[in-house]
Write a protein that holds these residues in place. Structure first.
Motif, PDB file in Angstrom:
ATOM      1  N   ALA A  94       0.802  -1.195  -0.080  1.00  0.00           N
ATOM      2  CA  ALA A  94      -0.148  -0.126   0.167  1.00  0.00           C
ATOM      3  C   ALA A  94       0.880   1.292   0.094  1.00  0.00           C
ATOM      4  O   ALA A  94       0.336   2.300  -0.174  1.00  0.00           O
ATOM      5  CB  ALA A  94      -0.982  -0.016   1.265  1.00  0.00           C
ATOM      6  N   TRP A 118      -3.493  -0.443  -5.569  1.00  0.00           N
ATOM      7  CA  TRP A 118      -4.866  -0.510  -5.541  1.00  0.00           C
ATOM      8  C   TRP A 118      -5.259  -1.244  -4.569  1.00  0.00           C
ATOM      9  O   TRP A 118      -6.307  -1.206  -3.749  1.00  0.00           O
ATOM     10  CB  TRP A 118      -5.473  -0.037  -6.713  1.00  0.00           C
ATOM     11  N   ARG A 131      -4.612  -0.638  -1.015  1.00  0.00           N
ATOM     12  CA  ARG A 131      -5.237   0.463  -0.609  1.00  0.00           C
ATOM     13  C   ARG A 131      -6.534  -0.052  -0.102  1.00  0.00           C
ATOM     14  O   ARG A 131      -7.456   0.701   0.651  1.00  0.00           O
ATOM     15  CB  ARG A 131      -5.268   1.668  -1.300  1.00  0.00           C
ATOM     16  N   LYS A 160      -2.598   1.072   7.594  1.00  0.00           N
ATOM     17  CA  LYS A 160      -2.481   2.478   6.984  1.00  0.00           C
ATOM     18  C   LYS A 160      -1.280   3.216   7.615  1.00  0.00           C
ATOM     19  O   LYS A 160      -0.764   4.005   6.834  1.00  0.00           O
ATOM     20  CB  LYS A 160      -3.775   3.083   7.448  1.00  0.00           C
ATOM     21  N   GLN A 213       3.749   3.719  -1.656  1.00  0.00           N
ATOM     22  CA  GLN A 213       3.959   4.014  -3.181  1.00  0.00           C
ATOM     23  C   GLN A 213       5.550   3.630  -3.405  1.00  0.00           C
ATOM     24  O   GLN A 213       5.645   3.553  -4.599  1.00  0.00           O
ATOM     25  CB  GLN A 213       3.738   5.516  -3.342  1.00  0.00           C
TER      26      GLN A 213
END
Length: 267
Positions: free
Chosen positions: A101, A113, A116, A159, A103
């Motif tokens: 997740a 994606w 995420r 996250k 970059q």
């Protein structure tokens, strides 16, 4: 030449236009609150009578009934185990999700994606909803509670870890890549050392949160001390309910102390 007789202009924090804009925003907020209160079915006589009912309820809870204290303590330990096991599994599962997740570490756009989506899906569903779902799958018990908290934890931990990975210093990574180091060695020696403080901080914080959330899982049959609390409420045994609430409060305070101690020792 400036005249000495001219009076200085009075300082104002906002211009008249800015002041009108602020008043307009306040009016919109007030209108939204009034509309929200009008759109829900509030029985105001019950609201006004709430203080009296609360006093009557608290009066029935005194003194707390400790005859079932041994069972309460045992289920309280089960609650701690649910939070601890779920946190451990959630941390383990969230690591690859955080990796894909971020970059700067994800292999391609599809995995980015996917990672995420997993994070958003996990955080979008409340723990109680996850618990209801897994109670229907696994049946009532602690397994449903563990899986529910684990699924909720993946989004939270993944996250924050993903954001920590995106903020790492790229120079150690580039240096190892220039020497021909494998991707695994780059992760172990360049990425992991930089995110370890965040990893421990997030893991401890999530355990503290899960400890609180596990106390209510029993309300939907997913194990924990909430089962005894729901039983006491259903049978109007308010004195036992008071004992359970005091036990939950004690557990939360102890969890806060333990998490603070762990943060000082590890981070």
């Amino acid at each position: 030449m400036v005249s000495l007789d001219s009076t200085p202009e009075e300082w104002a924090r906002y211009t008249p236009r800015e002041r009108m804009q602020r008043y307009a925003i306040f009016l919109v907020i007030i209108a939204a609150i009034v509309w929200a209160l009008g759109s829900i079915d509030v029985i105001w006589p019950w609201v006004l009578d709430a203080p009296q009912q609360m006093g009557d309820l608290f009066g029935r809870m005194v003194p707390p009934d400790i005859t079932n204290l041994s069972s309460i303590l045992w289920v309280l330990l089960e609650t701690v185990n649910i939070a601890t096991i779920a946190t451990a599994i959630g941390v383990f599962v969230s690591l690859p999700v955080a990796y894909i997740a971020a970059q700067n570490t994800t292999p391609n756009a599809a995995t980015l994606w996917l990672g995420r989506f997993i994070l958003v899906a996990s955080r979008s569903v409340n723990t109680i909803i996850w618990a209801l779902l897994f109670v229907a799958i696994f049946g009532p018990g602690i397994v449903a509670g563990i899986v529910a908290i684990m699924f909720r934890s993946i989004g939270f931990i993944g996250k924050l870890l993903g954001e920590a990975i995106e903020e790492i210093d790229r120079r150690p990574v580039e240096a190892l890549e220039a020497t021909g180091a494998s991707r695994f060695k780059v992760i172990v020696y360049a990425i992991v050392p930089q995110v370890m403080p965040t990893f421990w901080a997030v893991a401890i914080l999530r355990w503290d949160i899960n400890l609180r959330e596990s106390t209510v899982l029993g309300l939907v049959g997913a194990g924990g001390i909430g089962i005894i609390l729901q039983s006491a409420i259903d049978t109007f045994n308010w004195q036992e309910a008071a004992t359970v609430l005091l036990a939950i409060l004690t557990l939360v305070v102890i969890g806060e102390v333990v998490s603070a101690w762990l943060r000082k020792r590890i981070i």
